[in-house]
Design an enzyme around this catalytic site. Structure first.
Site, PDB file in Angstrom:
ATOM      1  N   TRP A  43       1.594   2.425  -8.757  1.00 10.29           N
ATOM      2  CA  TRP A  43       2.031   3.821  -9.298  1.00 10.29           C
ATOM      3  C   TRP A  43       3.395   3.826  -9.875  1.00 10.29           C
ATOM      4  O   TRP A  43       3.357   3.910 -11.079  1.00 10.29           O
ATOM      5  CB  TRP A  43       1.752   4.764  -8.384  1.00 10.29           C
ATOM      6  CG  TRP A  43       1.744   6.262  -8.740  1.00 10.29           C
ATOM      7  CD1 TRP A  43       2.016   6.730 -10.023  1.00 10.29           C
ATOM      8  CD2 TRP A  43       1.817   7.178  -7.793  1.00 10.29           C
ATOM      9  NE1 TRP A  43       1.823   7.841 -10.044  1.00 10.29           N
ATOM     10  CE2 TRP A  43       1.828   8.383  -8.611  1.00 10.29           C
ATOM     11  CE3 TRP A  43       1.947   7.547  -6.274  1.00 10.29           C
ATOM     12  CZ2 TRP A  43       1.903   9.826  -8.032  1.00 10.29           C
ATOM     13  CZ3 TRP A  43       1.930   8.863  -6.005  1.00 10.29           C
ATOM     14  CH2 TRP A  43       1.811   9.883  -6.655  1.00 10.29           C
ATOM     15  N   SER A  74      -5.012   2.559   4.310  1.00 14.83           N
ATOM     16  CA  SER A  74      -4.996   1.881   3.168  1.00 14.83           C
ATOM     17  C   SER A  74      -4.978   0.309   3.232  1.00 14.83           C
ATOM     18  O   SER A  74      -5.912  -0.166   2.495  1.00 14.83           O
ATOM     19  CB  SER A  74      -3.813   2.464   1.955  1.00 14.83           C
ATOM     20  OG  SER A  74      -4.039   1.837   0.867  1.00 14.83           O
ATOM     21  N   LYS A  88      -8.465   6.197  -2.816  1.00 16.98           N
ATOM     22  CA  LYS A  88      -8.160   7.529  -2.451  1.00 16.98           C
ATOM     23  C   LYS A  88      -7.076   8.455  -3.249  1.00 16.98           C
ATOM     24  O   LYS A  88      -7.047   9.254  -3.672  1.00 16.98           O
ATOM     25  CB  LYS A  88      -8.368   8.212  -1.090  1.00 16.98           C
ATOM     26  CG  LYS A  88      -9.611   8.205  -0.498  1.00 16.98           C
ATOM     27  CD  LYS A  88     -10.044   9.158   0.648  1.00 16.98           C
ATOM     28  CE  LYS A  88     -11.247   8.983   1.234  1.00 16.98           C
ATOM     29  NZ  LYS A  88     -11.269   9.888   2.578  1.00 16.98           N
ATOM     30  N   GLY A  89      -5.961   7.597  -3.031  1.00 15.96           N
ATOM     31  CA  GLY A  89      -4.802   7.965  -3.709  1.00 15.96           C
ATOM     32  C   GLY A  89      -4.253   9.516  -3.137  1.00 15.96           C
ATOM     33  O   GLY A  89      -3.830  10.376  -4.057  1.00 15.96           O
ATOM     34  N   LYS A  98       7.712  -7.295  -9.183  1.00 15.68           N
ATOM     35  CA  LYS A  98       7.329  -6.526  -7.888  1.00 15.68           C
ATOM     36  C   LYS A  98       7.649  -7.503  -6.736  1.00 15.68           C
ATOM     37  O   LYS A  98       7.345  -8.719  -7.081  1.00 15.68           O
ATOM     38  CB  LYS A  98       5.888  -6.098  -8.208  1.00 15.68           C
ATOM     39  CG  LYS A  98       5.155  -5.920  -6.849  1.00 15.68           C
ATOM     40  CD  LYS A  98       3.542  -5.777  -6.974  1.00 15.68           C
ATOM     41  CE  LYS A  98       2.650  -6.018  -5.960  1.00 15.68           C
ATOM     42  NZ  LYS A  98       1.409  -5.570  -5.970  1.00 15.68           N
ATOM     43  N   THR A 148      -0.174   8.618 -15.357  1.00 11.70           N
ATOM     44  CA  THR A 148       0.029   7.921 -13.904  1.00 11.70           C
ATOM     45  C   THR A 148      -0.677   8.605 -12.971  1.00 11.70           C
ATOM     46  O   THR A 148      -0.244   8.179 -11.845  1.00 11.70           O
ATOM     47  CB  THR A 148       1.326   7.509 -13.841  1.00 11.70           C
ATOM     48  OG1 THR A 148       2.252   8.649 -13.918  1.00 11.70           O
ATOM     49  CG2 THR A 148       1.916   6.593 -14.939  1.00 11.70           C
ATOM     50  N   LYS A 200       0.851  -1.285   0.192  1.00 16.59           N
ATOM     51  CA  LYS A 200      -0.042   0.014  -0.025  1.00 16.59           C
ATOM     52  C   LYS A 200       0.771   1.329   0.018  1.00 16.59           C
ATOM     53  O   LYS A 200       0.216   2.373   0.408  1.00 16.59           O
ATOM     54  CB  LYS A 200      -0.989  -0.070   1.196  1.00 16.59           C
ATOM     55  CG  LYS A 200      -1.899  -1.315   1.275  1.00 16.59           C
ATOM     56  CD  LYS A 200      -2.421  -1.852   0.275  1.00 16.59           C
ATOM     57  CE  LYS A 200      -3.310  -1.353  -0.763  1.00 16.59           C
ATOM     58  NZ  LYS A 200      -3.551  -2.013  -1.912  1.00 16.59           N
ATOM     59  N   HIS A 247       6.927  -7.416  -2.191  1.00  7.79           N
ATOM     60  CA  HIS A 247       6.830  -6.625  -0.838  1.00  7.79           C
ATOM     61  C   HIS A 247       7.584  -7.233   0.192  1.00  7.79           C
ATOM     62  O   HIS A 247       7.495  -7.119   1.551  1.00  7.79           O
ATOM     63  CB  HIS A 247       5.353  -6.909  -0.421  1.00  7.79           C
ATOM     64  CG  HIS A 247       4.276  -6.059  -1.146  1.00  7.79           C
ATOM     65  ND1 HIS A 247       4.489  -5.034  -1.649  1.00  7.79           N
ATOM     66  CD2 HIS A 247       3.013  -6.300  -1.679  1.00  7.79           C
ATOM     67  CE1 HIS A 247       3.313  -4.336  -2.279  1.00  7.79           C
ATOM     68  NE2 HIS A 247       2.565  -5.255  -2.491  1.00  7.79           N
TER      69      HIS A 247
END
Ligand code: PPS
Length: 295
Positions: free
Chosen positions: A53, A138, A258-259, A106, A227, A48, A108
């Site tokens: 992005w 988030s 919401k970003g 990617k 973006t 998150k 995490h």
């Protein structure tokens, strides 16, 4: 896809002391042995924190600004998720086995769980970090909509778990510090979500320099526009709407929620904020790493 109850909400399983989504934990041995290509680019984040992005930005940079080329596949195919696994869907490792290499990847994983080969081969890594309060909020919504997680409980309960590191991928505090501590030893660009919100073009330029890609004003502007949160929320190839609702239910909370920076203020009570700040000081003592909780 198997019946929903088989996917839904198994308890986290500890791997090397880090709580993990059950399906991810089950394939970790395979993940740990993954062989990186020296030119793979790793995008690493605590969940998150702006992974999608940054992934979209990097993908369009690699595709030299071609929006058409970015639109051919969802982001999770263009930037495979290394440790990903859910029943009856190709794992991240399986996707990577078929992907043309070198490629974007990617993860995490906390730094101590990263397959050794990324650092041994000195791969370039972009680490994106976001302030703990917004990540907690988030993550709380994501736990609700992404059913591979256990039930989050109430916001109050989830916040306690977050502070204790008792959430998937473990402690935010250890994650951001672990990656911060090795940033100078390897080829790591350490970015902040809040900086990206403040001045996306400046941060895109930083990424392009790190990737040794020629930047010109028009291209940087085009990437920033493509973006933006508004564009990405509507982009079917970036907003995770193609994932079956038995895994991610956007009617509970959209992935592109919401970003913004500072949404935590709409969720933390005064008492929660005081307790969080006190605990934060203790957990972040001694680090030079500094976050902004608003911009
Ligand atoms: S994941 O599941 O861990 O990979 O999620 P991740 O992509 O790291 O984080 C999701 C949050 O990032 C927000 N987001 C954005 N913010 C600003 N601009 C853009 N373009 C953008 N794209 C995604 C997304 O809305 C999630 O944050 P919240 O606060 O929940 O809205």
């Amino acid at each position: 896809m198997k019946p929903e109850q088989e996917v839904a909400r198994p308890p986290l399983i500890s791997v090397k002391g880090i709580p993990m989504i059950k399906y991810f934990a089950e394939i970790y041995d395979e993940v740990e042995g993954f062989q990186a290509h020296p030119d793979d680019l790793l995008i690493s984040t605590y969940p998150k924190s702006g992974t999608t992005w940054v992934s979209e930005i990097v993908d369009i940079i690699y595709k030299e600004g071609s929006l058409e080329k970015c639109r051919v596949e969802p982001i999770y195919m263009r930037v495979p998720f290394l440790e990903f696994a859910v029943p009856d869907v190709p794992t991240g490792i399986e996707v990577l086995k078929k992907a043309p290499r070198p490629c974007l990847i990617k993860t995490h994983l906390p730094v101590q769980m990263l397959p050794k080969s990324f650092l041994e081969k000195n791969c370039k890594i972009i680490y994106a970090a976001r302030n703990a309060k917004d990540v907690a909020v988030s993550y709380y919504y994501f736990y609700q909509m992404a059913k591979v997680h256990p039930e989050p409980g109430t916001w109050e309960e989830f916040l306690e778990k977050f502070m204790d590191g008792n959430v998937s991928f473990g402690s935010w505090y250890d994650h951001v510090k672990g990656w911060w501590d090795i940033r100078k030893k390897y080829r790591i660009l350490y970015l902040f979500y809040e900086d990206m919100k403040e001045d996306p073009q400046r941060e895109i330029q930083k990424i392009m320099e790190f990737l040794e890609r020629p930047a010109n004003e028009n291209l940087v502007k085009k990437i920033a526009q493509h973006t933006s949160f508004k564009e990405m929320s509507q982009n079917q190839m970036a907003n995770y709407r193609s994932i079956p609702s038995s895994v991610m239910d956007h009617t509970i909370s959209p992935f592109m929620r919401k970003g913004v920076a500072g949404d935590w203020k709409n969720h933390f009570t005064v008492a929660q904020n005081e307790r969080f700040n006190e605990n934060y000081k203790m957990q972040m003592e001694g680090t030079t790493l500094h976050f902004r909780t608003e911009i």
